[in-house]
Every structure is written in structure tokens, then in C-alpha cells.
Motif scaffolding. Structure first.
Motif, PDB file in Angstrom:
ATOM      1  N   VAL A  52       0.830  -1.202   0.000  1.00 35.49           N
ATOM      2  CA  VAL A  52       0.000   0.000   0.000  1.00 35.49           C
ATOM      3  C   VAL A  52       0.865   1.252   0.000  1.00 35.49           C
ATOM      4  O   VAL A  52       0.557   2.237  -0.683  1.00 35.49           O
ATOM      5  N   LEU A  53       1.961   1.229   0.742  1.00 37.68           N
ATOM      6  CA  LEU A  53       2.886   2.366   0.700  1.00 37.68           C
ATOM      7  C   LEU A  53       3.453   2.550  -0.705  1.00 37.68           C
ATOM      8  O   LEU A  53       3.639   3.681  -1.173  1.00 37.68           O
TER       9      LEU A  53
ATOM     10  N   SER B 112     -17.988  -5.017  -1.558  1.00 39.24           N
ATOM     11  CA  SER B 112     -19.070  -4.479  -0.721  1.00 39.24           C
ATOM     12  C   SER B 112     -18.608  -3.230   0.016  1.00 39.24           C
ATOM     13  O   SER B 112     -19.408  -2.325   0.271  1.00 39.24           O
ATOM     14  N   ASN B 113     -17.325  -3.163   0.355  1.00 36.75           N
ATOM     15  CA  ASN B 113     -16.803  -1.956   1.002  1.00 36.75           C
ATOM     16  C   ASN B 113     -16.731  -0.795   0.022  1.00 36.75           C
ATOM     17  O   ASN B 113     -16.910   0.363   0.408  1.00 36.75           O
ATOM     18  N   VAL B 114     -16.434  -1.098  -1.241  1.00 39.78           N
ATOM     19  CA  VAL B 114     -16.430  -0.037  -2.258  1.00 39.78           C
ATOM     20  C   VAL B 114     -17.834   0.530  -2.421  1.00 39.78           C
ATOM     21  O   VAL B 114     -18.015   1.744  -2.609  1.00 39.78           O
TER      22      VAL B 114
ATOM     23  N   LEU C  27     -16.171   8.511  -3.459  1.00 42.20           N
ATOM     24  CA  LEU C  27     -15.192   8.445  -4.544  1.00 42.20           C
ATOM     25  C   LEU C  27     -15.601   9.336  -5.712  1.00 42.20           C
ATOM     26  O   LEU C  27     -14.772  10.075  -6.274  1.00 42.20           O
ATOM     27  N   VAL C  28     -16.881   9.283  -6.074  1.00 40.98           N
ATOM     28  CA  VAL C  28     -17.366  10.102  -7.186  1.00 40.98           C
ATOM     29  C   VAL C  28     -17.293  11.589  -6.839  1.00 40.98           C
ATOM     30  O   VAL C  28     -16.870  12.422  -7.653  1.00 40.98           O
ATOM     31  N   LEU C  29     -17.700  11.933  -5.622  1.00 35.72           N
ATOM     32  CA  LEU C  29     -17.690  13.338  -5.215  1.00 35.72           C
ATOM     33  C   LEU C  29     -16.267  13.896  -5.161  1.00 35.72           C
ATOM     34  O   LEU C  29     -16.035  15.048  -5.540  1.00 35.72           O
TER      35      LEU C  29
ATOM     36  N   LEU D 253      -8.625   3.978  -2.096  1.00 33.14           N
ATOM     37  CA  LEU D 253      -8.920   2.577  -2.402  1.00 33.14           C
ATOM     38  C   LEU D 253      -7.803   1.653  -1.916  1.00 33.14           C
ATOM     39  O   LEU D 253      -8.076   0.517  -1.493  1.00 33.14           O
ATOM     40  N   SER D 254      -6.566   2.122  -1.952  1.00 33.32           N
ATOM     41  CA  SER D 254      -5.464   1.303  -1.443  1.00 33.32           C
ATOM     42  C   SER D 254      -5.604   1.077   0.059  1.00 33.32           C
ATOM     43  O   SER D 254      -5.420  -0.050   0.550  1.00 33.32           O
ATOM     44  N   GLY D 255      -5.925   2.128   0.788  1.00 31.95           N
ATOM     45  CA  GLY D 255      -6.168   1.966   2.218  1.00 31.95           C
ATOM     46  C   GLY D 255      -7.366   1.084   2.499  1.00 31.95           C
ATOM     47  O   GLY D 255      -7.368   0.294   3.455  1.00 31.95           O
TER      48      GLY D 255
END
Length: 263
Positions: free
Chosen positions: A26-27, A60-62, A69-71, A117-119
Motif C-alpha cells: 500500500v505504501l 461491498s466496502n467499495v 469516490l465520485v464526489l 482505495l489502497s487503504g
């Protein structure tokens, strides 16, 4: 499990990776996100993270944060052109010519979404306990790793307590949806009193539990979870190191950057 927790319990190869591998990966994704401002270079790693979330069966988390994300993307596309100057054409999409400033805004929006999204991927595939132990194994002091992991645990707990209090007040006849906007807003401040009281009580119980277990900065700890690097972990780290090196090389060569001036 509290529905506000992001961890999704699945038996996938991504879940079985060592948490240290996922933290370092992720880093690496964060470095890639910060290396580019051109959206054409950021769309590929963003789609890759989507594929990883799909492979981890954590989409499901997305779905919980897709509005955010869109905003964020629209916010960056709409506001960055006011702060940067770049009227030259960047790319033409369906007959519409995107300016350099608008392209820069799209890049900033994708950068933020990629990091978010990575986090999300990390929290969806790693338990809080494994996350805290991995931070300690990576060299972070135990109190600092505990405080960081506690933040990820405390926010869902706070949201869950707030939801319970709202449901309890509705059961007592409080209608939070009736009336106009300001009328509804005036009904929420009284809910803060039981929420603050509950969190103070939980904080006191947590402090007592830590004290009873001898928690302190100088105490040597032994983790219940055993961390072990496998071949899959080394392969992921090697691939991520190669990807980061390639992106940094491209950035050093001048690729992936939109040259705009700040107004």
C-alpha cells in the motif's frame, strides 16, 4: 461483527498474505499515486486496486464509499481549474477538448481515489490485531502502533454507538425525519449527550483494561498472531518494488506529469 468495520473475512490468497507485505504494498501504491499527475498514468493502478478488491471479494466496502469516490473526483475536476492555469488542449473525448487544467484536476481526483482505495484494500483484508502487530514488526514503537490501530477500531465503534442511540430514541417516539431541514438538525444535538457519555465510559473501561494488563511503553510484548513471510509475500514485494522503480523512472524522464502553472 459491527457493520461499520471494514474487514471482510474471506479465504483468499490476499487475506493470507503477511500484513507487513500488504502495508508495504500500500505504501508503494501511495508512492505511485504521488509520482504522477497525468490521469492516463493513474487509471491503470486504480483499476489494479479495483481488481484486487474484487479478488479479495471486498467490493461491498467499495459500495459503501462509492458516493465519496465520485464526489472527490468531481470536486477535484471542478475546483482545480480555478487554482491552476492551463488552457492548452490536453485530450479530446467525444468531441470535447479537455484542457490541461481540467486534466490536472482529473489526475488529482484519481490520485486521491487511488490512495483511498489502497487503504480500503488494506483494511478489508487485514484484521486490526494483525495490522498492529505488523506495524510493530516493521519497527514502529508499540504505543504508536497501538494508537494507530485503536483509531481504526474506535471510529466504527463510535458510529455503531451513534446508530444504537438513534434507534433507541426513535423507539421512544423521537421522529428525526419530521419537519424542515433546520427542525431536523435541532433534534440531533441532544443525541450527543448520551453518545459522549457512552464514549467516556468506554474510554475509562479501556484504560482500566490496559492498566490491568500492564500496558506500558517499556513492556516487552509477545503477539498472539505469528507472522511469517512466504514465497507469495516475497513475490508481491518484488513486483511492487519493480512497479515503483518503473514509475519513478518514468517520472524522472518527465512522463506522467502535466505542466500547469498555479494562479
Amino acid at each position: 461483527m459491527n457493520k461499520y468495520f471494514l474487514y471482510v473475512s474471506r479465504e483468499t490468497w490476499l487475506h493470507r498474505l503477511d500484513p507487513r507485505t500488504k502495508i508495504l504494498a500500500v505504501l508503494g501504491l501511495f508512492i505511485i499515486a504521488l509520482a504522477f499527475s497525468d490521469p492516463r498514468y493513474l487509471i491503470v493502478p486504480t483499476l489494479l486496486v479495483f481488481l484486487l478488491l474484487a479478488a479479495a471479494r471486498a467490493l461491498s466496502n467499495v459500495a459503501k464509499i462509492w458516493v465519496l469516490l465520485v464526489l472527490l473526483l468531481l470536486y477535484c475536476v471542478g475546483l482545480w481549474p480555478f487554482f491552476v492555469s492551463g488552457a492548452a488542449p490536453f485530450v479530446t473525448i467525444g468531441g470535447y477538448t479537455v484542457t490541461m487544467a481540467e486534466g490536472f484536476g482529473m489526475g488529482m481526483g484519481l490520485r486521491v481515489n487511488l490512495m483511498l482505495l489502497s487503504g480500503l484494500f488494506l483494511l478489508s483484508t487485514t484484521t486490526i490485531e494483525a495490522f498492529m502487530l505488523a506495524l510493530q514488526r516493521l519497527g514502529l514503537p508499540a504505543p504508536a502502533s497501538f494508537a494507530l490501530s485503536l483509531a481504526f477500531r474506535w471510529v466504527p465503534s463510535l458510529l455503531g454507538s451513534a446508530g444504537t442511540i438513534v434507534q433507541a430514541q426513535r423507539a421512544r417516539g423521537l421522529d428525526l425525519a419530521a419537519g424542515g431541514l433546520f427542525t431536523r438538525l435541532r433534534r440531533y444535538p441532544p443525541l450527543l449527550v448520551p453518545l459522549i457519555g457512552h464514549q467516556l465510559r468506554q474510554t475509562r473501561l479501556l484504560a482500566m483494561a490496559l492498566e490491568s494488563k500492564g500496558f506500558g511503553p517499556d513492556v516487552r510484548r509477545h503477539g498472539l498472531i505469528e507472522l511469517r513471510m512466504r514465497m507469495a509475500d516475497w513475490a508481491v514485494l518484488l513486483g511492487m518494488a519493480a512497479a515503483v522503480a518503473l514509475c519513478l523512472w518514468l517520472r524522472w524522464k518527465g512522463s506522467g506529469y502535466i505542466n500547469v502553472g498555479f494562479s
